[in-house]
Design a protein around this motif. Structure first.
Motif, short mmCIF file in Angstrom:
data_model
loop_
_atom_site.label_atom_id
_atom_site.label_comp_id
_atom_site.label_asym_id
_atom_site.label_seq_id
_atom_site.Cartn_x
_atom_site.Cartn_y
_atom_site.Cartn_z
N GLY A 1 2.26 21.11 -11.60
CA GLY A 1 2.40 20.87 -10.17
C GLY A 1 3.14 21.98 -9.45
N VAL B 1 3.11 22.03 -5.51
CA VAL B 1 1.73 21.72 -5.10
C VAL B 1 1.62 20.26 -4.66
CG1 VAL B 1 -0.69 21.69 -5.80
CG2 VAL B 1 0.86 23.44 -6.71
N GLU C 1 -1.40 19.21 -3.16
CA GLU C 1 -2.79 18.89 -3.45
C GLU C 1 -3.51 20.15 -3.93
OE1 GLU C 1 -6.07 16.09 -1.38
OE2 GLU C 1 -5.57 17.82 -0.16
N LEU C 2 -4.41 19.96 -4.89
CA LEU C 2 -5.23 21.07 -5.39
C LEU C 2 -6.69 20.68 -5.21
CD1 LEU C 2 -4.68 22.99 -8.72
CD2 LEU C 2 -6.96 22.36 -7.96
N ARG C 3 -7.43 21.54 -4.53
CA ARG C 3 -8.85 21.27 -4.33
C ARG C 3 -9.69 22.40 -4.90
NH1 ARG C 3 -10.43 18.13 1.18
NH2 ARG C 3 -8.58 16.79 1.39
N TRP D 1 -8.11 25.76 -3.66
CA TRP D 1 -7.25 25.64 -2.47
C TRP D 1 -6.02 24.82 -2.86
CZ3 TRP D 1 -8.68 21.88 2.11
CH2 TRP D 1 -7.61 21.83 3.04
#
Lengths: 154, 154
Positions: free
Chosen positions: A60, A85, A87-89, A98
């Protein structure tokens, strides 16, 4: 559960599926856009190798591959500006990442600004002299990085 | 006034100056992050060659280099989803571009979603099955693109 990447088998699997099957380029890297969770500004564009992407997912905290130093780069390990982090996309064809992150001290760029994108280019047919959109540096890079070599390459 | 890129002469010029001196990679490309002017979501990560960057600056409409089709790509020329550039920024070492754009129909991705980044990757040590963050497609890609080949490459 360790992160395991799936093999890329079909366009439908990659675009519409739930398997993480990232595509790394010829140098083993995937580009990563990092934005501020608060406000949404783009802070930086970095690159990850497979290890950096796995470590980012597992811990994270944002990890990148430093192209200038050719090492795994736990962002903030030397400056203290660790990116947490939120959110991870991943994008449609899974060749870009992203990250939405929280940053301590509201600073991210090695030059001292909040965002690496601190200058704009005027559009149209007039002058295209760059305009500074951030008026003040958020920190003094000399104090934070000392004599570490500047990563910018000509 | 046509857009003219400056020669990259020093780190100080590139990082702290007002001259536009972009760095293109070995394939002549510079990555471009495109975000929605309204809301700030990352819509896509594209690439520009020198001509695409110049046309974007001069016209105020996003132009990219299509790596899958190997052509200059005026985004929206076939789909109607032209991106009007509200602001164009360049990063510290001038090897990445950030566009903030307005998009008609609030849609951008060739799969039919608003953003190309419609799936997230759960963090930590549990399952890493992708989660859909957009529940519905914004348009039907078959109706918009017809039989045009899918740009996603395995």
């Amino acid at each position: 559960m360790s992160v395991v990447f799936s093999t890329r088998k079909s366009v439908e699997q990659v675009e519409e599926g739930r398997e993480l099957a990232p595509k790394f380029d010829a140098e083993g890297l995937i580009p990563c856009v990092t934005t501020a969770a608060a406000g949404g500004d783009v802070l930086m564009l970095g690159y990850m190798n497979a290890e950096a992407l796995k470590k980012t997912i597992e811990t994270g905290e944002a990890h990148y591959w430093s192209r200038s130093r050719q090492v795994l780069w736990h962002k903030g390990a030397s400056s203290g500006l660790v990116q947490k982090v939120v959110e991870l996309r991943i994008d449609d064809d899974q060749d870009a990442v992203w990250l939405r992150v929280e940053i301590p001290g509201d600073a991210s760029c090695h030059v001292g600004y909040r965002s690496c994108f601190y200058r704009s280019v005027p559009l149209g047919h007039g002058s295209h002299e760059l305009q500074f959109e951030e008026q003040h540096k958020a920190f003094d890079p000399k104090k934070v990085y000392g004599d570490a070599p500047n990563p910018t390459k000509l």
